[in-house]
Design an enzyme around this catalytic site. Structure first.
Site, PDB file in Angstrom:
ATOM      1  N   GLU A   1       1.971   8.079 -10.427  1.00  0.00           N
ATOM      2  CA  GLU A   1       2.656   6.829 -10.743  1.00  0.00           C
ATOM      3  C   GLU A   1       3.660   6.639  -9.619  1.00  0.00           C
ATOM      4  O   GLU A   1       4.839   6.960  -9.754  1.00  0.00           O
ATOM      5  CB  GLU A   1       3.320   6.909 -12.125  1.00  0.00           C
ATOM      6  CG  GLU A   1       3.546   5.538 -12.734  1.00  0.00           C
ATOM      7  CD  GLU A   1       4.604   4.739 -12.000  1.00  0.00           C
ATOM      8  OE1 GLU A   1       4.307   4.160 -10.920  1.00  0.00           O
ATOM      9  OE2 GLU A   1       5.728   4.706 -12.491  1.00  0.00           O
TER      10      GLU A   1
ATOM     11  N   GLU B   1       6.672   2.245  -2.413  1.00  0.00           N
ATOM     12  CA  GLU B   1       7.305   3.553  -2.594  1.00  0.00           C
ATOM     13  C   GLU B   1       6.561   4.663  -1.849  1.00  0.00           C
ATOM     14  O   GLU B   1       6.759   5.840  -2.118  1.00  0.00           O
ATOM     15  CB  GLU B   1       7.397   3.898  -4.085  1.00  0.00           C
ATOM     16  CG  GLU B   1       8.376   3.012  -4.849  1.00  0.00           C
ATOM     17  CD  GLU B   1       8.565   3.450  -6.289  1.00  0.00           C
ATOM     18  OE1 GLU B   1       7.940   4.440  -6.701  1.00  0.00           O
ATOM     19  OE2 GLU B   1       9.339   2.787  -7.006  1.00  0.00           O
TER      20      GLU B   1
END
Length: 685
Positions: free
Chosen positions: A144, A153
């Site tokens: 995730e 990210e």
């Protein structure tokens, strides 16, 4: 242990040396981390769980021992799901030490310590081998690592490294695949966040500098809750286009790539923006889908899951172009290892195969470096501009000498157009100064405003040609402001400039007031609500970790949020709870305020919303919070330009709305600190 830290005070403008614990930044990061938001996302959790069950079952069906690698484990939730689904061993990687420690405690509390190993490292530092962090490579990869832009990210480099070093060839991956979608459109509302628009002032039309109009703009994504942007404010010029997919079960590349989607324009208009979001397929067959689409794409919008950790993206095309219905067009998305950007071309143009991928947009005009997107929206707000122009018109005379104190403001330009004899403006940076110079030159007013790159306390009579200031003005807006009352920096500037003001000088705004209303949030409460049990797993150690960090300060603090993106209902009347008189210098003594607001509507009170209103003159007010009256049902409309302050209660309060309960407040503005200390509680009769 405590140390002295130099921290810029956004309200006073001073560099304060504050005695802070070594753990201050650590606790701030945890307190503002919003981990709970993700754990409250039942749709996301449920679909991850389904995908994990399927992946574990497929590996077991091959007769293999199930070894899981969970990158970015957070609380360890997905690893615990994997073990419950039958995994033999999980390596759970978490780089943020406090979270890794919480995961260790959660895993132990739930009885999985023998099958889940927490690794406090970045995944690219994890080693495999008899003496490594992992004894063997994994055959199930769970991650995730996604943000609103999917890859922001560092998902691609992490996947790339994992496939090269940490997982077996042909591994199962959850999620299995991500797909990015995009839709081309025209939107005056959204475009106002990217480009400076012309403004009408007393019959004069102020135009943006050519360099600003030609600029491709900021390269960073604009991530917002598109569910709160009405479809009526957007004209779709294309169908929803599938731009590209990434299969996470196979080797992933973080190298620069481009993908194009051809379509026929379904409407005519100005191609300005691209709305984009992504879906996750949790299984190879695509039967378990976790979608980030805005609520208005659902047949029943109210059934759409709410997410703050994954929103939607708006990209501004580097060049606006005219599109006619029926045009054959190609939308291209490029991405490097961390970001995406879009471009549009006609299919009649040179074949895409022979063209180099379009380069990432980069600001060349400085405006997109000086002004944030909400700031562009504020400068383009016609009603707001009319308020300032009306206020200036009422106070200016032919012999007025004006001084503006606001970052990158157009107020001094307005004052010059309105006929002020002399206008000075203090600019906080060289870029801001050069930008306003461009605005002046584009409107044939070069030299009409004297721009001074000087701090207010350093300004001398010589700097303003020995003149006394008759009008001191500000929006007020400062790029360093986070919370609404940080703009009280204008008051400190006014005090520092007192010796240069005429005795009868006009201060605009003449005053400000802090307002509050108790609210029930539709969804924002999730970011602060404890989880307790999540999908059957006890995650209270995380709740306790967050609470310790929230308690680290002696008093709890408000935090900034753009409430137009987060619907809420008012459970009390709104009221001014503190006033600040800018016609006088900042007082030496604290300003206190206390009182109570009875609940007038039934609901769950999650906290208090706070904002500033600026009284330009006795009869002209500009609100940085509520932009209209509260509806009978308690619905609120909030400014899109500024963030409001939110003070969350530790637990929601059930209000019957009969007035027997009230929110009690104790506020104190500390002049030496430039901060408002606040305490809110609920009392009953």
């Amino acid at each position: 242990m405590k140390t002295f830290c130099g921290r810029a005070n956004p309200t006073t403008g001073a560099l304060d040396w504050v005695e802070e614990s070594d753990e201050y930044d650590y606790h701030q990061e945890i307190a503002r981390s919003c981990y709970a938001d993700m754990l409250h996302d039942h749709d996301r959790n449920e679909k991850y769980y389904q995908g994990i069950r399927g992946a574990v079952a497929r590996v077991k069906a091959r007769g293999e021992r199930v070894v899981v690698l969970d990158i970015g484990t957070g609380t360890g939730l997905l690893s615990m799901m994997a073990v419950t689904a039958g995994a033999d061993l999980c390596y759970a990687v978490e780089v943020f030490k406090p979270m890794a420690e919480a995961a260790l405690s959660i895993v132990e509390k739930n009885g999985f310590s023998d099958k889940i190993k927490i690794i406090n490292k970045h995944s690219t530092d994890v080693t495999v081998g008899p003496d490594g962090d992992m004894q063997v490579k994994a055959n199930v990869l769970i991650t995730e690592l996604f943000d609103t832009e999917l890859i922001g990210e560092g998902a691609l480099p992490s996947y790339e490294h994992a496939h090269q070093n940490l997982v077996q060839e042909g591994c199962e991956a959850v999620p299995h695949r991500a797909t990015v979608y995009a839709q081309l459109g025209e939107s005056e509302l959204l475009q106002c966040w990217a480009q400076l628009q012309p403004a009408d002032v007393e019959g004069a039309r102020l135009v943006p500098p050519p360099a600003v109009s030609r600029c491709a703009g900021a390269h960073s994504v604009c991530d917002i809750q598109l569910s709160q942007v009405s479809p009526a404010s957007f004209t779709a010029l294309s169908p929803l286009c599938t731009m590209f997919s990434v299969d996470f079960s196979k080797p992933v590349s973080s190298a620069l790539q481009s993908h194009s989607s051809q379509f026929v324009a379904q409407s005519g208009g100005r191609a300005q923006v691209v709305l984009s979001w992504w879906d996750l397929d949790m299984d190879p067959g695509g039967s378990i889908v976790c979608s980030m689409a805005p609520s208005w794409t659902y047949p029943q919008p109210k059934t759409a899951p709410w997410r703050d950790h994954w929103m939607q993206s708006v990209y501004f095309l580097p060049v606006e172009s005219r599109v006619s219905e029926g045009d054959e067009l190609s939308l291209t998305v490029c991405h490097d290892d961390y970001s995406l950007w879009y471009s549009l071309r006609s299919n009649s143009q040179q074949d895409a195969q022979t063209e180099a991928p379009p380069s990432r947009p980069c600001c060349t005009c400085q405006a997109h470096l000086v002004w944030t997107r909400p700031r562009f929206g504020e400068l383009n707000d016609r009603r707001r501009t009319e308020s300032y122009v009306s206020a200036l018109r009422s106070v200016l005379r032919d012999d007025s000498v004006c001084l503006s104190v606001s970052d990158g403001s157009l107020l001094p330009v307005f004052a010059r157009v309105l006929g002020a004899e002399k206008v000075f403006s203090l600019e906080n940076s060289r870029m801001s100064k050069l930008l306003i110079e461009q605005v002046l030159e584009a409107n044939s007013m070069k030299g009409g405003v004297e721009l001074l790159e000087i701090r207010p306390e350093q300004l001398s009579s010589n700097d303003v040609g020995g003149k006394q200031i008759s009008v001191l003005m500000g929006e007020p807006y400062f790029s360093t402001s986070l919370l609404p009352w940080h703009s009280l920096f204008f008051w400190y500037c006014r005090s520092a400039l007192a010796g240069l003001l005429r005795p009868d000088a006009t201060i605009l705004p003449c005053s400000a007031s802090l307002h509050m209303v108790a609210v029930e949030f539709q969804d924002l409460w999730r970011i602060r609500a404890p989880c307790g049990t999540c999908e059957g797993f006890d995650v209270t150690p995380m709740d306790e970790m967050v609470q310790r960090s929230l308690d680290f300060r002696e008093s709890r603090e408000a935090e900034p949020h753009p409430l137009w993106e987060y619907p809420c209902r008012a459970l009390t009347q709104s009221t001014a709870v503190m006033n600040f008189d800018f016609t006088q210098s900042v007082p030496q003594q604290p300003i206190g305020s206390q009182g109570s607001l009875p609940f007038t509507r039934a609901g769950r009170c999650h906290g208090v919303a706070l904002w500033m209103e600026y009284h330009l003159t006795d009869d002209i007010t500009v609100s940085a919070g509520l932009t209209g009256p509260i509806s009978e049902q308690g619905d609120c409309e909030w400014s899109r330009h500024r963030k409001q302050g939110v003070y969350f209660f530790r637990s929601a309060w059930e209000s019957s709305g009969d007035g027997r309960a009230a929110v009690t407040y104790h506020l104190s503005f500390e002049p030496t600190l430039g901060d408002i200390k606040m305490d809110f509680s609920v009392t009953t009769q």
